[in-house]
Design a protein around this motif. Structure first.
Motif, PDB file in Angstrom:
ATOM      1  N   LEU A  82       0.803  -1.222   0.000  1.00 21.52           N
ATOM      2  CA  LEU A  82       0.000   0.000   0.000  1.00 21.52           C
ATOM      3  C   LEU A  82       0.836   1.272   0.000  1.00 21.52           C
ATOM      4  N   THR A  83       2.136   1.172   0.280  1.00 27.30           N
ATOM      5  CA  THR A  83       2.979   2.348   0.417  1.00 27.30           C
ATOM      6  C   THR A  83       4.164   2.240  -0.535  1.00 27.30           C
ATOM      7  N   LEU A 119       8.382   3.462   6.402  1.00 25.87           N
ATOM      8  CA  LEU A 119       8.952   2.873   5.197  1.00 25.87           C
ATOM      9  C   LEU A 119      10.274   3.551   4.853  1.00 25.87           C
ATOM     10  N   LEU A 120      10.325   4.865   4.955  1.00 28.92           N
ATOM     11  CA  LEU A 120      11.563   5.578   4.635  1.00 28.92           C
ATOM     12  C   LEU A 120      12.706   5.122   5.538  1.00 28.92           C
ATOM     13  N   LEU A 121      12.450   5.034   6.848  1.00 33.60           N
ATOM     14  CA  LEU A 121      13.491   4.612   7.783  1.00 33.60           C
ATOM     15  C   LEU A 121      14.004   3.210   7.449  1.00 33.60           C
ATOM     16  N   ARG A 122      13.076   2.306   7.161  1.00 30.12           N
ATOM     17  CA  ARG A 122      13.471   0.926   6.838  1.00 30.12           C
ATOM     18  C   ARG A 122      14.268   0.866   5.534  1.00 30.12           C
ATOM     19  N   GLY A 133       9.463  19.121 -10.121  1.00 29.58           N
ATOM     20  CA  GLY A 133      10.889  19.015  -9.866  1.00 29.58           C
ATOM     21  C   GLY A 133      11.352  19.658  -8.577  1.00 29.58           C
ATOM     22  N   ASP A 134      10.410  20.141  -7.745  1.00 27.11           N
ATOM     23  CA  ASP A 134      10.780  20.760  -6.471  1.00 27.11           C
ATOM     24  C   ASP A 134      11.258  19.737  -5.454  1.00 27.11           C
ATOM     25  N   ILE A 135      10.834  18.486  -5.595  1.00 25.65           N
ATOM     26  CA  ILE A 135      11.348  17.391  -4.777  1.00 25.65           C
ATOM     27  C   ILE A 135      11.743  16.264  -5.720  1.00 25.65           C
ATOM     28  N   ASP A 136      12.562  15.357  -5.207  1.00 26.40           N
ATOM     29  CA  ASP A 136      13.051  14.256  -6.040  1.00 26.40           C
ATOM     30  C   ASP A 136      12.253  12.972  -5.875  1.00 26.40           C
ATOM     31  N   ALA A 137      11.672  12.794  -4.685  1.00 20.48           N
ATOM     32  CA  ALA A 137      10.951  11.554  -4.406  1.00 20.48           C
ATOM     33  C   ALA A 137       9.876  11.829  -3.368  1.00 20.48           C
ATOM     34  N   LEU A 138       8.888  10.956  -3.329  1.00 17.00           N
ATOM     35  CA  LEU A 138       7.723  11.166  -2.470  1.00 17.00           C
ATOM     36  C   LEU A 138       7.179   9.825  -2.025  1.00 17.00           C
ATOM     37  N   VAL A 139       6.978   9.653  -0.722  1.00 16.80           N
ATOM     38  CA  VAL A 139       6.342   8.430  -0.217  1.00 16.80           C
ATOM     39  C   VAL A 139       4.829   8.639  -0.254  1.00 16.80           C
ATOM     40  N   MET A 140       4.121   7.711  -0.870  1.00 16.60           N
ATOM     41  CA  MET A 140       2.684   7.881  -1.075  1.00 16.60           C
ATOM     42  C   MET A 140       1.990   6.539  -0.876  1.00 16.60           C
ATOM     43  N   ASN A 165       8.382  -0.302  -3.443  1.00 13.86           N
ATOM     44  CA  ASN A 165       7.247  -0.281  -2.520  1.00 13.86           C
ATOM     45  C   ASN A 165       7.658  -0.930  -1.205  1.00 13.86           C
ATOM     46  N   ASN A 166       6.700  -1.107  -0.329  1.00  8.42           N
ATOM     47  CA  ASN A 166       7.035  -1.557   1.024  1.00  8.42           C
ATOM     48  C   ASN A 166       7.277  -3.057   1.144  1.00  8.42           C
ATOM     49  N   ARG A 167       7.028  -3.827   0.095  1.00  9.19           N
ATOM     50  CA  ARG A 167       7.200  -5.274   0.216  1.00  9.19           C
ATOM     51  C   ARG A 167       8.644  -5.609   0.590  1.00  9.19           C
ATOM     52  N   GLY A 168       8.792  -6.446   1.599  1.00 11.83           N
ATOM     53  CA  GLY A 168      10.112  -6.818   2.077  1.00 11.83           C
ATOM     54  C   GLY A 168      10.722  -5.806   3.025  1.00 11.83           C
ATOM     55  N   LEU A 169      10.014  -4.693   3.244  1.00 13.25           N
ATOM     56  CA  LEU A 169      10.511  -3.659   4.143  1.00 13.25           C
ATOM     57  C   LEU A 169       9.561  -3.437   5.311  1.00 13.25           C
ATOM     58  N   THR A 170       8.307  -3.166   5.014  1.00 10.54           N
ATOM     59  CA  THR A 170       7.289  -2.981   6.051  1.00 10.54           C
ATOM     60  C   THR A 170       6.031  -3.736   5.649  1.00 10.54           C
TER      61      THR A 170
END
Length: 316
Positions: A109-110, A142-145, A174-181, A199-204
């Motif tokens: 989902l993330t 997710l970002l921390l993992r 282009g104001d940011i490079d990446a985004l968690v959604m 995505n979050n599979r294997g991480l969270t």
């Protein structure tokens, strides 16, 4: 963009009633008052209210975030609420008496999104980049993992706090490079030129939790039981009726059939037990990670805020 559908317009007045309760008015009802995430999860836009009416009396209240849901729970505005995995950790660390009483299975989902033409190809490429996420949420977890997997820390990126349409606008400009959604915004963004870096599979797990106060569990267990039984049946019905799901997604979410199909692919297909120890162990990982970041005061015993009392209602 997610638009309010007919049901959401109907429940908006009910939501105001719930928020009134959040301002300190005690409300006693024979209905299970359920807070759900308006733009994600198995409840949104897909008729859980109709299924629930057959099980018992359930009223739905849409909220924008898990933090809002948790606030309503603590103010007795709702009886049970849908949150991400992180909110119960913050609640417990603040001394609130709440428990996770239900959970969806892990699902993708993330996601970390980049522009389709971006040079970023893996987690390590985020070093030094402007990355947007909402602190204290599943996107932060997710970002921390992910950073840890790549041998990086949060200090190795330039954090930005943008969500929803603001975040997507910043990504595409282009104001940011990446985004968690999260879904379904992820699927809509991909159809408009974004790319999933990972995505979050294997991480969270990116599960959705269903949370209630200890006092509600003790005094009104039938409210929680009726809701979780209805939700379990509804999630399984959705998985078994993909064409109907896509029709409803197109109509109520305003997406294309392809986006509806992509959304169905990532939605959880069932609820899972929470009393077997797995959720408590996983939540401990979240708590320890956030404690290490100084985002909660110290170590907590996360398993103490999980109750398997209602696992018995899950559809076999």
């Amino acid at each position: 963009m997610i638009h309010l559908n007919r049901r959401e317009m109907l429940v908006s007045s009910v939501a105001l009633f719930a928020l009134g309760a959040c301002r300190g008015q005690s409300v006693h009802t024979t209905q299970a008052r359920v807070g759900y995430l308006r733009t994600q999860g198995p409840i949104v836009d897909l008729g859980i209210d109709s299924a629930a009416i057959e099980q018992g009396n359930i009223k739905l209240f849409p909220f924008e975030s898990g933090n809002d849901v948790l606030e309503a729970i603590m103010a007795d505005g709702i009886d049970v609420g849908e949150t991400g995995e992180v909110q119960p950790i913050f609640a417990q660390s603040a001394g609130h008496k709440v428990k996770v009483v239900g959970s969806t299975e892990p699902a993708a989902l993330t996601s970390m999104l980049v522009r389709d033409d971006a040079p970023l190809r893996n987690i390590a490429d985020l070093k030094g980049r402007k990355v947007s996420f909402i602190a204290g949420t599943n996107s932060h977890w997710l970002l921390l993992r992910a950073l840890d997997r790549a041998g990086l820390k949060q200090g190795d990126i330039a954090p930005v706090s943008l969500g929803g349409s603001d975040g997507l606008s910043a990504l595409f400009s282009g104001d940011i490079d990446a985004l968690v959604m999260t879904a379904p915004t992820t699927q809509i963004a991909v159809s408009n030129g974004a790319r999933v870096l990972f995505n979050n599979r294997g991480l969270t797990n990116s599960a959705l939790y269903y949370v209630a106060k200890d006092s509600t569990i003790a005094k009104r267990p039938e409210l929680i039981e009726g809701f979780l039984r209805a939700l379990s049946q509804h999630i399984r019905w959705t998985a078994q009726n993909p064409d109907r799901f896509i029709d409803v997604a197109v109509k109520d979410l305003g997406v294309t059939p392809d986006v509806g199909r992509a959304l169905l692919n990532v939605l959880p297909k069932k609820l899972v037990p929470v009393g077997d120890g797995a959720v408590g162990t996983y939540n401990q990982q979240i708590a320890d990670a956030f404690a290490a970041q100084g985002l909660i005061p110290g170590r907590i015993e996360a398993a103490q805020s999980v109750s398997g009392e209602f696992d018995k209602v899950l559809t076999p």
